[in-house]
Enzyme design. Structure first.
Site: not given
Length: 532
Positions: A33, A68, A108, A122, A124, A126
């Protein structure tokens, strides 16, 4: 995640990323990326039901990271406009609607701090680790929402019903060696005392005192979540709670989080994923050596008083039986009592970084322990502690007549006794070498052989963390240059390459295949002399 800034580093980083991915997730595929130079990490909490309704519960800023990985999160995100909040929130809702999603989700984004553009990263599917800060500012129970949505109920409110109340922070308490580049640590939680929970303070953890932080799992010990009426109030509460969070037996990031919470740039909301790197010099700035040493000596004096009282009492009365009243048994209350003189003893402690510290302790006739400490300017500071409430870990002492409240904990680690002291917003751990209570012994007679640890080989290469040996890249007798890779270790989903600290020849290599290694254990020797 690997950042490649030079083409010649691409293959090495690609292979390392593939190994980490295969070990952690069973899938070695990777994505390539674009790398944003001035990024913020902002995510949006969304919720959908099975009736086509989707809404967001505002954003969280998770920009401050090391390796990170997030270490502190806050909601709402600082220094953004109302229009930006609405735009990024709607983008998250649109993403969920596009795939017909329901239940809890976190979308995100990477935000370019320069252009103010944001890019989908992305989703998530949950609740995230940091979901409690969203609960704190919206006053909603997101776990309850999940259960209701799963049972077919519609969302309990509409977007217009939600509003932001106050500000919330979450700090992740990790077992790690901050000074060694935030490398994960493992060991026993010999002392674990979090701050008290309340309606504005949450401590979420799955461990107790005596539990083991293993090399096989993420080293997060607990989550500290606080709420305040505004960002400044929440930040102050965060620092106060971190100051009350006591962990001993293994290294943690608590002191670093305290430093971070007091940093002027963080207080101004100038957050970004490069925050720690950019402010490294000020975040890791310490007191002048002289002041730092005085603080250390004061903590050592407090530790010495605790040791003397603890050891002097153990052959007399148990703590619940101790009476501090004037009518009590003086032979039990004052175990070091002498009729015609004041008893003196010496405590020898080791702090690692500063080496051995000798603490001369006097048992005064009034029942106090007293230690004189040089303040570095030729003036003696007097530390006095009375025999009271020893069954607790909280104590009271006076330093030059000023009352000082502190905490202490004793524990055994690797068959050696340690004492930790929390005082004046600082934590110091000491190895107890030799307490001498009942006879005059010269401290100079204590040789290295009396101690319960062996010295390390001066040319040895040691494991920077506890972990699993993945690959051995050298053999005995091979000549290596400074910086050459020697072995690869893995812990908590992260690989670490151990490199040669000097030019020389490899000796003493006894590692064979995949095996676990302890923190600071010697892996091999790089001898800068002649090849054996």
């Amino acid at each position: 995640m690997k950042i490649v800034s030079k083409s010649e580093d691409f293959v090495e980083n690609l292979c390392s990323a593939q190994r980490e991915a295969l070990t952690s997730f069973g899938d070695q595929r990777v994505l390539v990326e674009k790398y944003i130079l001035e990024p913020r990490h902002i995510e949006v909490q969304i919720f959908g039901d099975q009736h086509g309704n989707v809404m967001h519960l505002f954003e969280r800023d998770c920009s401050v990271q090391r390796r990170h990985q997030k270490i502190i999160e806050e909601a709402p995100a600082p220094n953004i406009t109302k229009s930006f909040r609405e735009e990024i929130g709607q983008a998250a809702v649109n993403a969920a609607k596009a795939v017909g999603y329901f239940s809890a989700g976190t979308v995100e984004f990477i935000v370019d701090s320069v252009t103010k553009e944001f890019f989908f990263m992305e989703m998530n599917t949950r609740l995230q680790v940091e979901h409690p800060i969203t609960e704190m500012i919206t006053k909603q129970d997101l776990v309850e929402w999940q259960i209701r949505v799963a049972s077919g109920e519609p969302l309990p409110c509409s977007q217009s019903d939600l509003s932001i109340s106050g500000h919330s922070f979450e700090a992740r308490i990790y077992a790690e060696n901050v000074e060694s580049g935030f490398l994960p640590a493992a060991g026993v939680l010999h002392h674990f005392q979090p701050p008290d929970a309340s309606s504005t303070v949450r401590v979420e953890t799955g461990v107790h005192q005596g539990d083991v932080v293993s090399i096989f799992y993420d080293p997060m010990i607990a989550k500290l979540v606080v709420w305040g009426h505004d960002r400044s109030a929440a930040l102050l509460k965060l620092h106060n709670c971190l100051s009350k969070f006591q962990i001993a037996g293994l290294p943690t990031n608590i002191e670093f989080l305290k430093s971070l919470s007091k940093h002027h740039a963080f207080a101004s909301g100038e957050v970004g994923t490069h925050f720690i790197e950019r402010h490294k010099s000020s975040l890791f700035a310490s007191l002048p050596k002289e002041k730092k040493l005085v603080r250390l000596k004061l903590s050592a004096a407090l530790a010495a008083c605790c040791i003397c009282i603890k050891d002097a009492m153990k052959d007399h009365l148990s703590p619940p039986e101790i009476s501090t009243s004037s009518s009590g048994n003086c032979w039990g209350f004052l175990p070091a009592f002498r009729l015609h003189y004041e008893h003196r003893c010496h405590i020898l402690l080791n702090h690692g970084e500063e080496g051995d510290l000798e603490m001369p302790v006097t048992f005064c006739k009034d029942g106090n322990c007293e230690v004189k400490v040089d303040d570095g300017n030729g003036t003696l500071m007097t530390v006095r502690m009375e025999l009271n409430k020893f069954e607790s870990s909280s104590f009271t002492a006076t330093i030059n007549g000023v009352i000082n409240y502190f905490s202490a904990a004793f524990y055994m680690k690797d068959s050696v006794e340690y004492v930790s002291v929390w005082s004046d917003d600082k934590h110091h751990e000491f190895l107890i070498i030799k307490p001498v209570l009942d006879k005059n012994v010269e401290l100079s007679s204590f040789q290295l052989s009396d101690r319960k640890w062996a010295s390390m080989h001066p040319l040895g290469v040691h494991a920077p963390m506890a972990g699993r040996l993945v690959r051995v890249l050298v053999q005995n007798g091979v000549k290596v240059n400074k910086g050459d890779p020697l072995v690869i270790l893995e812990a908590m989903k992260m690989e670490h390459i151990v490199r040669a600290p000097r030019d020389g020849f490899v000796k003493g290599l006894a590692l064979d295949g995949v095996q676990n290694v302890k923190d600071n254990s010697m892996l091999l020797i790089v001898d800068d002399g002649q090849e054996s």
